[in-house]
Design a protein around this motif. Structure first.
Motif, PDB file in Angstrom:
ATOM      1  N   ALA A 113       0.871  -1.173   0.000  1.00 45.11           N
ATOM      2  CA  ALA A 113       0.000   0.000   0.000  1.00 45.11           C
ATOM      3  C   ALA A 113       0.906   1.221   0.000  1.00 45.11           C
ATOM      4  CB  ALA A 113      -0.910   0.001   1.223  1.00 45.11           C
ATOM      5  N   ALA A 114       0.922   1.943  -1.106  1.00 43.83           N
ATOM      6  CA  ALA A 114       1.841   3.075  -1.270  1.00 43.83           C
ATOM      7  C   ALA A 114       1.119   4.404  -1.111  1.00 43.83           C
ATOM      8  CB  ALA A 114       2.499   3.004  -2.649  1.00 43.83           C
ATOM      9  N   ALA A 115       1.910   5.459  -0.858  1.00 45.92           N
ATOM     10  CA  ALA A 115       1.339   6.793  -0.671  1.00 45.92           C
ATOM     11  C   ALA A 115       1.298   7.598  -1.967  1.00 45.92           C
ATOM     12  CB  ALA A 115       2.125   7.560   0.398  1.00 45.92           C
ATOM     13  N   SER A 116       1.632   6.967  -3.084  1.00 45.89           N
ATOM     14  CA  SER A 116       1.539   7.651  -4.373  1.00 45.89           C
ATOM     15  C   SER A 116       1.587   6.641  -5.510  1.00 45.89           C
ATOM     16  CB  SER A 116       2.676   8.665  -4.539  1.00 45.89           C
ATOM     17  OG  SER A 116       3.906   8.002  -4.796  1.00 45.89           O
ATOM     18  N   PRO A 117       0.946   6.949  -6.630  1.00 42.58           N
ATOM     19  CA  PRO A 117       1.022   6.069  -7.803  1.00 42.58           C
ATOM     20  C   PRO A 117       2.453   5.928  -8.317  1.00 42.58           C
ATOM     21  CG  PRO A 117      -0.829   7.589  -7.995  1.00 42.58           C
ATOM     22  CD  PRO A 117       0.003   8.061  -6.830  1.00 42.58           C
ATOM     23  N   LYS A 118       3.260   6.973  -8.155  1.00 36.30           N
ATOM     24  CA  LYS A 118       4.638   6.941  -8.658  1.00 36.30           C
ATOM     25  C   LYS A 118       5.452   5.849  -7.972  1.00 36.30           C
ATOM     26  CE  LYS A 118       8.726   9.852  -9.375  1.00 36.30           C
ATOM     27  NZ  LYS A 118       9.315  11.214  -9.194  1.00 36.30           N
ATOM     28  N   THR A 119       5.301   5.723  -6.653  1.00 35.69           N
ATOM     29  CA  THR A 119       6.065   4.694  -5.939  1.00 35.69           C
ATOM     30  C   THR A 119       5.491   3.307  -6.206  1.00 35.69           C
ATOM     31  OG1 THR A 119       4.777   5.326  -3.968  1.00 35.69           O
ATOM     32  CG2 THR A 119       7.046   6.103  -4.099  1.00 35.69           C
ATOM     33  N   MET A 120       4.182   3.207  -6.397  1.00 35.41           N
ATOM     34  CA  MET A 120       3.598   1.917  -6.763  1.00 35.41           C
ATOM     35  C   MET A 120       4.091   1.493  -8.141  1.00 35.41           C
ATOM     36  SD  MET A 120       1.720  -0.729  -6.159  1.00 35.41           S
ATOM     37  CE  MET A 120       0.654  -0.400  -4.743  1.00 35.41           C
ATOM     38  N   LYS A 121       4.287   2.459  -9.028  1.00 37.73           N
ATOM     39  CA  LYS A 121       4.719   2.167 -10.393  1.00 37.73           C
ATOM     40  C   LYS A 121       6.096   1.499 -10.415  1.00 37.73           C
ATOM     41  CE  LYS A 121       4.759   4.347 -14.975  1.00 37.73           C
ATOM     42  NZ  LYS A 121       6.068   3.900 -15.469  1.00 37.73           N
ATOM     43  N   ILE A 122       6.924   1.806  -9.411  1.00 33.92           N
ATOM     44  CA  ILE A 122       8.242   1.163  -9.305  1.00 33.92           C
ATOM     45  C   ILE A 122       8.067  -0.345  -9.212  1.00 33.92           C
ATOM     46  CG2 ILE A 122      10.304   0.893  -7.854  1.00 33.92           C
ATOM     47  CD1 ILE A 122       9.874   3.811  -6.945  1.00 33.92           C
ATOM     48  N   VAL A 123       7.071  -0.753  -8.425  1.00 30.64           N
ATOM     49  CA  VAL A 123       6.806  -2.176  -8.206  1.00 30.64           C
ATOM     50  C   VAL A 123       6.100  -2.803  -9.406  1.00 30.64           C
ATOM     51  CG1 VAL A 123       5.624  -3.848  -6.721  1.00 30.64           C
ATOM     52  CG2 VAL A 123       6.761  -1.871  -5.707  1.00 30.64           C
ATOM     53  N   SER A 124       5.098  -2.111  -9.942  1.00 28.97           N
ATOM     54  CA  SER A 124       4.358  -2.672 -11.077  1.00 28.97           C
ATOM     55  C   SER A 124       5.224  -2.720 -12.336  1.00 28.97           C
ATOM     56  CB  SER A 124       3.080  -1.870 -11.339  1.00 28.97           C
ATOM     57  OG  SER A 124       3.365  -0.505 -11.567  1.00 28.97           O
ATOM     58  N   ASP A 125       6.110  -1.749 -12.524  1.00 25.66           N
ATOM     59  CA  ASP A 125       7.014  -1.761 -13.680  1.00 25.66           C
ATOM     60  C   ASP A 125       7.985  -2.935 -13.610  1.00 25.66           C
ATOM     61  OD1 ASP A 125       5.838   0.405 -14.820  1.00 25.66           O
ATOM     62  OD2 ASP A 125       7.455   1.827 -14.426  1.00 25.66           O
ATOM     63  N   ALA A 126       8.303  -3.355 -12.381  1.00 23.40           N
ATOM     64  CA  ALA A 126       9.192  -4.505 -12.195  1.00 23.40           C
ATOM     65  C   ALA A 126       8.414  -5.819 -12.282  1.00 23.40           C
ATOM     66  CB  ALA A 126       9.903  -4.408 -10.847  1.00 23.40           C
ATOM     67  N   GLN A 127       7.111  -5.691 -12.616  1.00 19.47           N
ATOM     68  CA  GLN A 127       6.221  -6.842 -12.744  1.00 19.47           C
ATOM     69  C   GLN A 127       6.136  -7.651 -11.443  1.00 19.47           C
ATOM     70  OE1 GLN A 127       7.591  -8.998 -16.252  1.00 19.47           O
ATOM     71  NE2 GLN A 127       6.632  -7.522 -17.625  1.00 19.47           N
ATOM     72  N   ASP A 128       6.124  -6.925 -10.342  1.00 18.67           N
ATOM     73  CA  ASP A 128       6.036  -7.570  -9.035  1.00 18.67           C
ATOM     74  C   ASP A 128       4.635  -7.497  -8.437  1.00 18.67           C
ATOM     75  OD1 ASP A 128       8.614  -8.585  -8.784  1.00 18.67           O
ATOM     76  OD2 ASP A 128       9.418  -6.684  -8.050  1.00 18.67           O
ATOM     77  N   THR A 129       3.652  -7.014  -9.206  1.00 20.61           N
ATOM     78  CA  THR A 129       2.270  -7.014  -8.729  1.00 20.61           C
ATOM     79  C   THR A 129       1.501  -8.115  -9.444  1.00 20.61           C
ATOM     80  OG1 THR A 129       1.687  -5.321 -10.374  1.00 20.61           O
ATOM     81  CG2 THR A 129       2.216  -4.557  -8.153  1.00 20.61           C
ATOM     82  N   ALA A 130       0.567  -8.734  -8.726  1.00 23.64           N
ATOM     83  CA  ALA A 130      -0.208  -9.831  -9.304  1.00 23.64           C
ATOM     84  C   ALA A 130      -1.409  -9.323 -10.087  1.00 23.64           C
ATOM     85  CB  ALA A 130      -0.676 -10.770  -8.194  1.00 23.64           C
TER      86      ALA A 130
END
Length: 275
Positions: free
Chosen positions: A107-124
């Motif tokens: 659970a991130a405090a911004s879309p930008k920091t979540m994007k770090i994880v999703s860009d690395a394909q680490d989200t299901a």
């Protein structure tokens, strides 16, 4: 057929009909019974995976109070489970996840920091926004530095603390300052919003730009000062199930709780805005 025999068959037929009615009622109540008996899609708990074990949640520091409360509610709803939290700056948490740290939910405090994880394909699955948060200035009670606006933070001799620019609260503060045409040199940049707030609570700083939720959580330790520029830097908070989640079943259940009416009530009472 004799009269007694006909009467016996009649009674048996009535009993069978009654059992069918009771069975139908029981089946209906099972699909809409107490919390936990339905997953919201019409399927009963009998077909839903059992929630058990530990669910590990990496969450932005500003979520500490509300997520801790939701974790306790989750454990109560699912006896035998445990919610383990890692609170911190969203950028640091994202780096840990992409570096291989075992976690179920982010659970991130911004879309930008979540994007770090999703860009690395680490989200299901695709992240979804569950709340929003707005900035506020935290000062000591009575506002000894006479802080009444964002511009007042630029006064000479005033000790101001900001979150680091790589942290969502720091990026939002910088966005608000830029929108106002203001330049501010803080005495320190902190790695998460709680650290910035602590500087004020310990009287090591006169003011800090944090979230409204953090000011509210601090109670009478600090005084909040709203400023109109904060409306130009509202942060969306996304949440996601992680790809290699060790306990995906419990992770999904926790995310469902966060997004439920019960979860939203806890979050809005903490000062978060609805998405």
């Amino acid at each position: 057929m004799t009269r007694p025999a006909r009467r016996t068959l009649s009674i048996a037929g009535a009993s069978a009909a009654a059992l069918l009615v009771l069975s139908a009622c029981s089946s209906s109540s099972d699909s809409s019974g107490p919390a936990g008996t339905s997953d919201g899609s019409g399927r009963s708990s009998a077909s839903s995976p059992k929630v058990s074990g530990t669910v590990t949640v990496f969450a932005a520091a500003s979520l500490k109070e509300s997520f801790t409360a939701l974790g306790q509610a989750f454990e109560k709803q699912h006896p035998g489970t445990e919610v383990s939290f890692n609170f911190g700056g969203s950028d640091s948490l994202a780096a840990s996840i992409t570096g291989g740290a075992p976690a179920d939910v982010f659970a991130a405090a911004s879309p930008k920091t979540m994007k770090i994880v999703s860009d690395a394909q680490d989200t299901a699955a695709a992240p979804t926004t569950f709340v929003r948060n707005q900035l506020e200035i935290a000062t000591l009670p009575g506002s000894p530095g006479k802080v009444a606006s964002l511009k007042d933070l630029t006064k000479s001799g005033l000790k101001v603390v900001l979150c680091d620019k790589t942290v969502p609260c720091g990026a939002a503060a910088q966005k608000a300052l830029d929108a106002s045409g203001l330049t501010l040199t803080p005495v320190s940049y902190e790695q998460d919003v709680k650290s910035a707030l602590t500087k004020v609570e310990l009287k090591e700083a006169d003011a800090a730009v944090v979230y409204k939720t953090d000011v509210k959580a601090a109670g009478d330790k600090v005084q909040g000062v709203e400023f109109p520029e904060s409306a130009k830097a509202v942060n969306d908070y996304p949440i996601a199930l992680l790809k290699d989640a060790p306990n995906a079943t419990a992770a999904r259940a926790f995310i469902d709780l966060v997004k439920s009416a019960e979860g939203q009530k806890v979050l809005t009472e903490a000062g978060f805005l609805k998405p």
